[in-house]
Enzyme design. Structure first.
Site, PDB file in Angstrom:
ATOM      1  N   HIS A   6       0.884  -1.159   0.000  1.00 47.67           N
ATOM      2  CA  HIS A   6       0.000   0.000   0.000  1.00 47.67           C
ATOM      3  C   HIS A   6       0.923   1.209   0.000  1.00 47.67           C
ATOM      4  O   HIS A   6       1.589   1.491   1.000  1.00 47.67           O
ATOM      5  CB  HIS A   6      -0.891  -0.003   1.251  1.00 47.67           C
ATOM      6  CG  HIS A   6      -1.773   1.195   1.339  1.00 47.67           C
ATOM      7  ND1 HIS A   6      -3.068   1.187   0.878  1.00 47.67           N
ATOM      8  CD2 HIS A   6      -1.545   2.438   1.826  1.00 47.67           C
ATOM      9  CE1 HIS A   6      -3.603   2.390   1.085  1.00 47.67           C
ATOM     10  NE2 HIS A   6      -2.699   3.154   1.660  1.00 47.67           N
ATOM     11  N   HIS A   8       1.739   5.324  -0.911  1.00 43.82           N
ATOM     12  CA  HIS A   8       1.350   6.692  -1.245  1.00 43.82           C
ATOM     13  C   HIS A   8       2.514   7.295  -2.014  1.00 43.82           C
ATOM     14  O   HIS A   8       3.658   6.869  -1.869  1.00 43.82           O
ATOM     15  CB  HIS A   8       1.065   7.503   0.026  1.00 43.82           C
ATOM     16  CG  HIS A   8      -0.186   7.063   0.710  1.00 43.82           C
ATOM     17  ND1 HIS A   8      -1.376   7.732   0.581  1.00 43.82           N
ATOM     18  CD2 HIS A   8      -0.438   6.001   1.511  1.00 43.82           C
ATOM     19  CE1 HIS A   8      -2.305   7.108   1.274  1.00 43.82           C
ATOM     20  NE2 HIS A   8      -1.761   6.043   1.852  1.00 43.82           N
ATOM     21  N   CYS A  39      -5.158   9.969   3.029  1.00 45.68           N
ATOM     22  CA  CYS A  39      -5.141   9.177   4.246  1.00 45.68           C
ATOM     23  C   CYS A  39      -5.855   9.963   5.345  1.00 45.68           C
ATOM     24  O   CYS A  39      -5.457  11.092   5.648  1.00 45.68           O
ATOM     25  CB  CYS A  39      -3.702   8.874   4.664  1.00 45.68           C
ATOM     26  SG  CYS A  39      -3.592   7.936   6.187  1.00 45.68           S
ATOM     27  N   ASN A  48      -2.997   7.663  -3.072  1.00 46.32           N
ATOM     28  CA  ASN A  48      -2.358   6.371  -3.313  1.00 46.32           C
ATOM     29  C   ASN A  48      -1.628   6.434  -4.643  1.00 46.32           C
ATOM     30  O   ASN A  48      -1.862   7.315  -5.457  1.00 46.32           O
ATOM     31  CB  ASN A  48      -3.416   5.265  -3.362  1.00 46.32           C
ATOM     32  CG  ASN A  48      -4.120   5.101  -2.046  1.00 46.32           C
ATOM     33  OD1 ASN A  48      -3.501   5.091  -0.998  1.00 46.32           O
ATOM     34  ND2 ASN A  48      -5.434   4.987  -2.088  1.00 46.32           N
TER      35      ASN A  48
END
Length: 88
Positions: A6, A8, A39, A48
């Site tokens: 995950h 960013h 977020c 993201n």
């Protein structure tokens, strides 16, 4: 055991980190059309990593990466204005 990434793109390193993960066997990546998102725990954080950027990067590495770039562009153009974002 499955591992997912995950990422960013706050420091513009998410794609490179995803490619490094791919080379180490990761096959699950969280991403979003156009990198739209953020977020809730980090106000002002960038979104993201863009799904389009991952597809293009994996394909450039000679990997098969499923995804319809044209459909993602349409989704980005529809979603972005609702969130006050540029649909670039």
């Amino acid at each position: 055991e499955k591992t997912a990434l995950h990422l960013h793109d706050t420091y513009h390193r998410a794609v490179g980190n995803a490619v490094a993960g791919w080379k180490r066997g990761v096959r699950i990546f969280d991403s979003s059309a156009g990198g739209i998102g953020g977020c809730p725990y980090a106000p002002g954080a960038t979104g993201n990593v863009a799904t389009e950027a991952l597809i293009e990067a994996f394909r450039a590495q000679g990997e098969e990466a499923a995804g319809d770039l044209a459909a993602l562009a349409v989704a980005r153009r529809i979603i972005a204005p609702s969130l006050g974002k540029s649909p670039v």
